[in-house]
Write an enzyme that holds these catalytic residues in place. Sequence first.
Site, PDB file in Angstrom:
ATOM      1  N   GLU A 110       0.808  -1.217   0.000  1.00 20.15           N
ATOM      2  CA  GLU A 110       0.000   0.000   0.000  1.00 20.15           C
ATOM      3  C   GLU A 110       0.847   1.276   0.000  1.00 20.15           C
ATOM      4  O   GLU A 110       0.358   2.332  -0.380  1.00 20.15           O
ATOM      5  CB  GLU A 110      -0.986  -0.026   1.185  1.00 20.15           C
ATOM      6  CG  GLU A 110      -2.073  -1.088   0.964  1.00 20.15           C
ATOM      7  CD  GLU A 110      -2.983  -1.307   2.167  1.00 20.15           C
ATOM      8  OE1 GLU A 110      -4.160  -1.652   1.952  1.00 20.15           O
ATOM      9  OE2 GLU A 110      -2.530  -1.168   3.322  1.00 20.15           O
TER      10      GLU A 110
ATOM     11  N   GLU B  19      -8.304  -1.038   9.343  1.00 22.99           N
ATOM     12  CA  GLU B  19      -7.489   0.005  10.000  1.00 22.99           C
ATOM     13  C   GLU B  19      -8.120   1.385  10.086  1.00 22.99           C
ATOM     14  O   GLU B  19      -7.729   2.196  10.942  1.00 22.99           O
ATOM     15  CB  GLU B  19      -6.126   0.165   9.284  1.00 22.99           C
ATOM     16  CG  GLU B  19      -5.260  -1.068   9.276  1.00 22.99           C
ATOM     17  CD  GLU B  19      -5.584  -2.027   8.141  1.00 22.99           C
ATOM     18  OE1 GLU B  19      -6.244  -1.573   7.169  1.00 22.99           O
ATOM     19  OE2 GLU B  19      -5.219  -3.211   8.210  1.00 22.99           O
TER      20      GLU B  19
ATOM     21  N   ASP C 211     -11.918  -6.265  -3.512  1.00 19.82           N
ATOM     22  CA  ASP C 211     -12.777  -7.457  -3.453  1.00 19.82           C
ATOM     23  C   ASP C 211     -14.155  -7.050  -2.953  1.00 19.82           C
ATOM     24  O   ASP C 211     -14.374  -5.897  -2.590  1.00 19.82           O
ATOM     25  CB  ASP C 211     -12.165  -8.513  -2.523  1.00 19.82           C
ATOM     26  CG  ASP C 211     -11.975  -7.977  -1.121  1.00 19.82           C
ATOM     27  OD1 ASP C 211     -10.891  -7.446  -0.818  1.00 19.82           O
ATOM     28  OD2 ASP C 211     -12.946  -8.040  -0.324  1.00 19.82           O
TER      29      ASP C 211
HETATM   30  C1  4EZ Z   1      -7.253  -4.649   5.656  1.00 16.74           C
HETATM   31  N1  4EZ Z   1      -7.064  -4.956   4.268  1.00 16.74           N
HETATM   32  C2  4EZ Z   1      -6.926  -6.376   4.029  1.00 16.74           C
HETATM   33  C3  4EZ Z   1      -5.789  -7.084   4.645  1.00 16.74           C
HETATM   34  C4  4EZ Z   1      -5.772  -8.544   4.262  1.00 16.74           C
HETATM   35  C5  4EZ Z   1      -4.285 -10.559   3.966  1.00 16.74           C
HETATM   36  C6  4EZ Z   1      -2.846 -11.001   4.073  1.00 16.74           C
HETATM   37  C7  4EZ Z   1      -8.112  -4.353   3.399  1.00 16.74           C
HETATM   38  C8  4EZ Z   1      -9.206  -5.277   2.934  1.00 16.74           C
HETATM   39  C9  4EZ Z   1     -10.106  -5.976   3.733  1.00 16.74           C
HETATM   40  N2  4EZ Z   1     -10.277  -6.053   5.076  1.00 16.74           N
HETATM   41  C10 4EZ Z   1      -9.485  -5.594   1.637  1.00 16.74           C
HETATM   42  N3  4EZ Z   1     -10.542  -6.445   1.578  1.00 16.74           N
HETATM   43  C11 4EZ Z   1     -10.942  -6.702   2.847  1.00 16.74           C
HETATM   44  C12 4EZ Z   1     -11.946  -7.532   3.402  1.00 16.74           C
HETATM   45  N4  4EZ Z   1     -12.750  -8.254   2.611  1.00 16.74           N
HETATM   46  N5  4EZ Z   1     -12.080  -7.574   4.741  1.00 16.74           N
HETATM   47  C13 4EZ Z   1     -11.266  -6.845   5.547  1.00 16.74           C
HETATM   48  O1  4EZ Z   1      -7.451  -3.322   5.856  1.00 16.74           O
HETATM   49  C14 4EZ Z   1      -4.491  -9.211   4.562  1.00 16.74           C
END
Ligand code: 4EZ
Length: 233
Positions: free
Chosen positions: A12, A173, A196
Site C-alpha cells: 500500500e 485500520e 474485493d
Molecule cells: C485490511 N485490508 C486487508 C488485509 C488482508 C491478507 C494477508 C483491506 C481489505 C479488507 N479487510 C481488503 N478487503 C478486505 C476484506 N474483505 N475484509 C477486511 O485493511 C491481509
Amino acid sequence: MKIAIMGAMPEEIAPILEQLGEYTTTQYAGNNYYEASYKGVELVIAYSKIGKVFSTLTSATMIEHFGAQKLLFSGVAGAISPTLKVGDLLVATKLSQHDLDITAFGHPFGYVPEGAVYVEADRELITLSQKVALSMNKTLQEGIIATGDQFVANEERKNWIGTTFGADALEMEGASVAVVCDALNVPFFILRAISDAADMDASFSFDAFLETSAKESAAFVMKMVDAIIEQNV
Ligand code: 4EZ
C-alpha cells in the site's frame, strides 16, 4: 508542514516510496518510518501491519513522535455497496468499528462510553479530494467505512455490517486511525481502492487485485499531497 502517509501493508505504500525515490529510514516501535521532503513539505510514510492495534500504534507514532500535522491513509478495501467495483476509489466520510460490541449493556454496536459510533473525517480534505478527482477525470465515491479485526469473506457478515453501520466498504485500520487523529486533532483522510467484495471469493480477489488497487489509491493520495501544497490548506 509535515504530512503523514500511511498504509497497512507494504504494497500500500510501495508506490509512494517509488515515486519519491529518495528518503531516509528510521526504525521505531517495531516499524520503519520513511521521511522525505517533497515540494517544500515534509513527508513521513509508513505501513503499520494489518489491523486496528498496529494501525493505532503507527498513526499515534506518526503524530506524536514524528510531528505529522495531517494524515492521509492509502489502501484497499472490500466493497459492501454494489456501486463499488474492483479498482473504484472510496473516501471515508465517517468510520466505525464493526467488531466493537458491548450491546449486552444496551449500547449500540460500535459504541463504548465516552466514545462514539462514528468518527467523522475532515470535510476540507474530502472537498479538496473531489477537486483532485475532477482534475484526474476519476470518480471518487464518498461513503461510510466499517473497520474490524477480521478479513471479511462472508456475504452474511458483510451484509450485517452494511445494514448495522450503513457502511459502503470495510477494512481493518480506518476507524482506529480515525480515533487517533480525532483525539489528537489532526485532520485525516482515509482513501481506499476496492480489491474485493468481502464475499466467498474475497481472498482470491484480494490476492489478484491488491497491487493494482493499492497503486490506484497511492496515485490519488500523491495528487492529494500536491493539492494540499498548492492550496496551502
Ligand atoms: C485490511 N485490508 C486487508 C488485509 C488482508 C491478507 C494477508 C483491506 C481489505 C479488507 N479487510 C481488503 N478487503 C478486505 C476484506 N474483505 N475484509 C477486511 O485493511 C491481509
